[in-house]
Design a protein around this motif. Structure first.
Motif, PDB file in Angstrom:
ATOM      1  N   ILE A  30     -22.446  22.250  -8.261  1.00 54.62           N
ATOM      2  CA  ILE A  30     -22.264  23.517  -7.541  1.00 54.62           C
ATOM      3  C   ILE A  30     -22.026  24.639  -8.538  1.00 54.62           C
ATOM      4  CG2 ILE A  30     -20.700  24.769  -6.002  1.00 54.62           C
ATOM      5  CD1 ILE A  30     -20.389  22.211  -4.381  1.00 54.62           C
ATOM      6  N   ASN A  31     -21.296  24.346  -9.625  1.00 55.01           N
ATOM      7  CA  ASN A  31     -21.058  25.367 -10.651  1.00 55.01           C
ATOM      8  C   ASN A  31     -22.358  25.869 -11.250  1.00 55.01           C
ATOM      9  OD1 ASN A  31     -18.326  25.262 -10.317  1.00 55.01           O
ATOM     10  ND2 ASN A  31     -17.899  24.007 -12.113  1.00 55.01           N
ATOM     11  N   ALA A  32     -23.305  24.945 -11.479  1.00 51.95           N
ATOM     12  CA  ALA A  32     -24.590  25.341 -12.060  1.00 51.95           C
ATOM     13  C   ALA A  32     -25.401  26.182 -11.076  1.00 51.95           C
ATOM     14  CB  ALA A  32     -25.376  24.110 -12.486  1.00 51.95           C
ATOM     15  N   ILE A  33     -25.392  25.794  -9.802  1.00 53.10           N
ATOM     16  CA  ILE A  33     -26.113  26.568  -8.777  1.00 53.10           C
ATOM     17  C   ILE A  33     -25.544  27.977  -8.696  1.00 53.10           C
ATOM     18  CG2 ILE A  33     -26.607  26.744  -6.308  1.00 53.10           C
ATOM     19  CD1 ILE A  33     -26.565  23.657  -6.222  1.00 53.10           C
ATOM     20  N   ASP A  34     -24.219  28.057  -8.646  1.00 46.25           N
ATOM     21  CA  ASP A  34     -23.585  29.380  -8.553  1.00 46.25           C
ATOM     22  C   ASP A  34     -23.756  30.180  -9.844  1.00 46.25           C
ATOM     23  OD1 ASP A  34     -22.813  29.186  -5.912  1.00 46.25           O
ATOM     24  OD2 ASP A  34     -20.822  28.383  -6.366  1.00 46.25           O
ATOM     25  N   ALA A  35     -23.910  29.484 -10.976  1.00 47.84           N
ATOM     26  CA  ALA A  35     -24.149  30.185 -12.248  1.00 47.84           C
ATOM     27  C   ALA A  35     -25.509  30.876 -12.222  1.00 47.84           C
ATOM     28  CB  ALA A  35     -24.077  29.212 -13.415  1.00 47.84           C
ATOM     29  N   VAL A  36     -26.488  30.238 -11.601  1.00 46.31           N
ATOM     30  CA  VAL A  36     -27.810  30.871 -11.472  1.00 46.31           C
ATOM     31  C   VAL A  36     -27.710  32.070 -10.535  1.00 46.31           C
ATOM     32  CG1 VAL A  36     -30.174  30.559 -10.658  1.00 46.31           C
ATOM     33  CG2 VAL A  36     -29.066  28.744 -11.963  1.00 46.31           C
ATOM     34  N   LEU A  37     -27.031  31.879  -9.414  1.00 44.00           N
ATOM     35  CA  LEU A  37     -26.902  32.963  -8.434  1.00 44.00           C
ATOM     36  C   LEU A  37     -26.088  34.132  -8.978  1.00 44.00           C
ATOM     37  CD1 LEU A  37     -26.244  30.860  -5.195  1.00 44.00           C
ATOM     38  CD2 LEU A  37     -28.383  31.967  -5.887  1.00 44.00           C
ATOM     39  N   ASN A  38     -25.209  33.848  -9.912  1.00 42.35           N
ATOM     40  CA  ASN A  38     -24.363  34.890 -10.517  1.00 42.35           C
ATOM     41  C   ASN A  38     -24.632  34.976 -12.016  1.00 42.35           C
ATOM     42  OD1 ASN A  38     -22.447  35.507  -8.098  1.00 42.35           O
ATOM     43  ND2 ASN A  38     -22.418  33.284  -8.253  1.00 42.35           N
ATOM     44  N   LYS A  39     -25.900  34.946 -12.371  1.00 39.29           N
ATOM     45  CA  LYS A  39     -26.320  34.879 -13.781  1.00 39.29           C
ATOM     46  C   LYS A  39     -25.814  36.074 -14.586  1.00 39.29           C
ATOM     47  CE  LYS A  39     -29.786  38.060 -13.311  1.00 39.29           C
ATOM     48  NZ  LYS A  39     -30.134  39.199 -14.179  1.00 39.29           N
TER      49      LYS A  39
END
Length: 351
Positions: A297-306
């Motif tokens: 989930i951290n990686a997904i949110d990192a993309v969304l909040n790049k």
């Protein structure tokens, strides 16, 4: 009272007392037996689990109990099971038994299907096959049954996925399910969790990046494979999004390792770069057709909040700390890459 009457009274009293004693003894015997069959503690040791497979019978349950040495007295359990019609009402599942539990409580639990749920915690699993294996290890159905569901074209297309990207539907987290959950039921539960995860806010952020939720997860899988530390994830995500926007090959080493199906690789060589796979981002532009691992989930949110940066290149730091050197120009990158190659050579890491 005459002597005869007194003798007769004493004799009658003795007979009554003897009869009462017999009743008490017999009653005590049957009472004790009743207590032992239904209410006496009958579990050996501490907490254990009894597994009743779907379609199994009472004999299978007895075999499970014997194999795991769960009961101190299997005979009393057998009597209680017969009296309580367990054979006709046995429910499949995973049941927790603990010290002090009696036959009646155990049988009522098995008849009612009062299972102890399984906690599934999954993240960063590489491939669908690995995921199916993990599920089979923790649930009743075997891995082939889970794979059959995951590869069912008619099913996955119904929810907007295909065989390459269906893996993005499984959001890593901790879930409670029953051990005997059917693979189809598990799939539907995970689809509901996916829909809850991709709320309006996340969908809006994905759209702002010109990516679908599936594409976000595919990119997140690369980011997750690249980043040893979560704090670097938004930077790496920003870099890859810069490449996508400019139409530059992603050239992500983890995709090459995935394409070669060799996860022991420590150094990506020219030979590995030649693999003719759509997952080889050194050969094919854009995102690969599916994730290269189950992203966190951290990686997904990192993309969304790049991170908003101008980086185009990255290279592992030569100190092997797990961090990266980032660069805007190819000249800067070549300097960083040379340092890393020399560090690899010094450690005799050639593959």
């Amino acid at each position: 009272m005459s002597n005869e009457n007194e003798k007769s009274f004493k004799k009658s009293t003795k007979v009554i007392l003897a009869a009462l004693l017999v009743v008490l003894v017999v009653g005590g015997y049957f009472g004790l037996k009743f207590y032992k069959v239904f209410f006496a503690p009958n579990i050996t040791g501490n907490e254990k689990y009894v597994y009743v497979r779907t379609g199994s019978h009472l004999d299978d349950l007895f075999e499970e109990i014997r194999k795991k040495d769960i009961l101190t007295d299997i005979g009393s359990f057998s009597q209680a099971a017969a009296k309580m019609d367990l054979a006709q009402n046995l429910k499949p599942g995973r049941y927790k038994v603990s010290k002090g539990m009696n036959n009646r409580t155990l049988i009522n639990m098995l008849k009612a299907g009062n299972q102890d749920p399984v906690k599934l915690k999954f993240q960063n699993i590489r491939k669908k096959e690995d995921f199916a294996g993990y599920l089979a290890k923790n649930l009743e159905a075997d891995s082939l049954t889970f794979i059959t569901v995951l590869d069912s074209t008619s099913l996955i297309e119904k929810y907007g996925f295909n065989k390459d990207n269906i893996y993005t539907m499984f959001i890593p987290n901790t879930y409670e399910v029953y051990w005997n959950i059917a693979p189809m039921e598990f799939f539907e539960k995970m689809q509901k969790e996916y829909s809850k995860f991709w709320n309006d806010e996340r969908k809006r952020k994905a759209a702002a990046l010109n990516l679908s939720p599936i594409q976000v997860s595919i990119l997140a899988s690369i980011v997750d494979a690249e980043a040893l530390y979560d704090k670097e994830m938004p930077i790496i995500a920003g870099l890859y999004l810069n490449r996508l926007k400019k139409g530059i090959l992603l050239q992500a080493d983890p995709t090459v390792i995935f394409a070669n199906d060799d996860f022991t690789v420590k150094r990506v060589t020219n030979k590995l770069l030649q693999v003719p796979s759509k997952y080889n981002t050194y050969k094919y532009a854009g995102l690969p057709p599916g994730p290269i691992m189950m992203p966190s989930i951290n990686a997904i949110d990192a993309v969304l909040n790049k991170d908003d940066n101008n980086y185009i290149y990255m290279c592992a730091k030569e100190d092997f700390s797990g961090f990266h050197n980032f660069a805007v120009t190819v000249q800067e990158h070549e300097i960083n890459a040379k340092k890393y190659r020399e560090a690899l050579n010094k450690r005799n890491i050639f593959k």
